[in-house]
Design a protein around this motif. Structure first.
Motif, PDB file in Angstrom:
ATOM      1  N   GLU A  11       0.808  -1.216   0.000  1.00  0.00           N
ATOM      2  CA  GLU A  11       0.000   0.000   0.000  1.00  0.00           C
ATOM      3  C   GLU A  11       0.841   1.266   0.000  1.00  0.00           C
ATOM      4  N   VAL A  12       1.977   1.235   0.714  1.00  0.00           N
ATOM      5  CA  VAL A  12       2.813   2.437   0.796  1.00  0.00           C
ATOM      6  C   VAL A  12       4.281   2.179   0.477  1.00  0.00           C
ATOM      7  N   GLN A  13       4.659   0.921   0.299  1.00  0.00           N
ATOM      8  CA  GLN A  13       6.051   0.577   0.045  1.00  0.00           C
ATOM      9  C   GLN A  13       6.168  -0.386  -1.127  1.00  0.00           C
ATOM     10  N   THR A  14       7.390  -0.442  -1.700  1.00  0.00           N
ATOM     11  CA  THR A  14       7.667  -1.390  -2.765  1.00  0.00           C
ATOM     12  C   THR A  14       9.105  -1.876  -2.658  1.00  0.00           C
ATOM     13  N   ALA A  15       9.355  -3.062  -3.164  1.00  0.00           N
ATOM     14  CA  ALA A  15      10.703  -3.632  -3.246  1.00  0.00           C
ATOM     15  C   ALA A  15      10.910  -4.076  -4.687  1.00  0.00           C
ATOM     16  N   VAL A  16      12.120  -3.873  -5.201  1.00  0.00           N
ATOM     17  CA  VAL A  16      12.410  -4.151  -6.602  1.00  0.00           C
ATOM     18  C   VAL A  16      13.628  -5.055  -6.710  1.00  0.00           C
ATOM     19  N   ASP A  17      13.540  -6.069  -7.568  1.00  0.00           N
ATOM     20  CA  ASP A  17      14.659  -6.946  -7.898  1.00  0.00           C
ATOM     21  C   ASP A  17      14.991  -6.750  -9.368  1.00  0.00           C
ATOM     22  N   LEU A  18      16.267  -6.517  -9.666  1.00  0.00           N
ATOM     23  CA  LEU A  18      16.715  -6.284 -11.033  1.00  0.00           C
ATOM     24  C   LEU A  18      17.774  -7.302 -11.420  1.00  0.00           C
ATOM     25  N   GLU A  19      17.743  -7.722 -12.676  1.00  0.00           N
ATOM     26  CA  GLU A  19      18.790  -8.564 -13.231  1.00  0.00           C
ATOM     27  C   GLU A  19      19.366  -7.802 -14.419  1.00  0.00           C
ATOM     28  N   ILE A  20      20.665  -7.469 -14.338  1.00  0.00           N
ATOM     29  CA  ILE A  20      21.268  -6.633 -15.366  1.00  0.00           C
ATOM     30  C   ILE A  20      22.486  -7.297 -16.000  1.00  0.00           C
ATOM     31  N   VAL A  21      22.810  -6.829 -17.188  1.00  0.00           N
ATOM     32  CA  VAL A  21      24.041  -7.171 -17.886  1.00  0.00           C
ATOM     33  C   VAL A  21      24.824  -5.870 -17.994  1.00  0.00           C
ATOM     34  N   VAL A  22      26.085  -5.891 -17.544  1.00  0.00           N
ATOM     35  CA  VAL A  22      26.901  -4.678 -17.580  1.00  0.00           C
ATOM     36  C   VAL A  22      27.903  -4.740 -18.725  1.00  0.00           C
ATOM     37  N   ASP A  23      28.344  -3.572 -19.164  1.00  0.00           N
ATOM     38  CA  ASP A  23      29.377  -3.486 -20.186  1.00  0.00           C
ATOM     39  C   ASP A  23      30.728  -3.850 -19.569  1.00  0.00           C
TER      40      ASP A  23
END
Length: 154
Positions: free
Chosen positions: A87-99
């Motif tokens: 309702e007031v918060q969020t959590a984010v998971d990211l999967e990235i490829v870096v140069d």
């Protein structure tokens, strides 16, 4: 004109309040996980050093999906992103490829700052955490999966 009619005509009328309270507090706004995922995905891609989002398989499937009518852009924006929205918060998971050659810790810090800033500004939600998994490094001589998916003949 009688005195009471004259008195009523001279007094300004105060508007009648209806519904009670501030209009901003009359109802609830909910934000879908997919909305936060798109915002976070676009914010992460804006960081220098981030080559792509998602694992190799996700990027390959995304390249195929982009070629199907109606299957492209929305999926690309949230590829490699998973969000949990309360309702007031969020959590984010990211999967990235870096140069290749970038300082991964610096890129991760910049991604975290950019994602938190964009999500909090656009949604008003508090971002409690942004977890980043670096799944690959893009070498200078590697061909992109998107390029490989292109037909060789036209």
């Amino acid at each position: 004109m009688s005195e009471s009619q004259q008195q009523t005509a001279e007094q300004p009328r105060t508007p009648t309040k209806r519904g009670g309270g501030d209009p901003a507090s009359r109802g609830r706004t909910t934000i879908a996980d997919g909305v936060v995922e798109k915002i976070a995905g676009l914010a992460a891609r804006d960081v220098v050093g981030v080559h792509a989002m998602g694992s190799g398989l996700a990027r390959t499937l995304g390249a195929v999906r982009e070629r199907v009518p109606g299957g492209g852009r929305a999926a690309t924006a949230s590829r490699g992103v998973k969000a949990e929205v309360g309702e007031v918060q969020t959590a984010v998971d990211l999967e990235i490829v870096v140069d290749y050659g970038v300082a991964i810790a610096d890129v991760a810090r910049s991604v975290r700052e950019n994602v938190i800033s964009a999500v909090e500004r656009m949604t008003g939600l508090e971002v409690v955490e942004v977890n980043i998994a670096v799944s690959d490094v893009k070498l200078p001589d590697d061909a992109d999966e998107e390029e490989e998916a292109e037909p060789r003949l036209q």
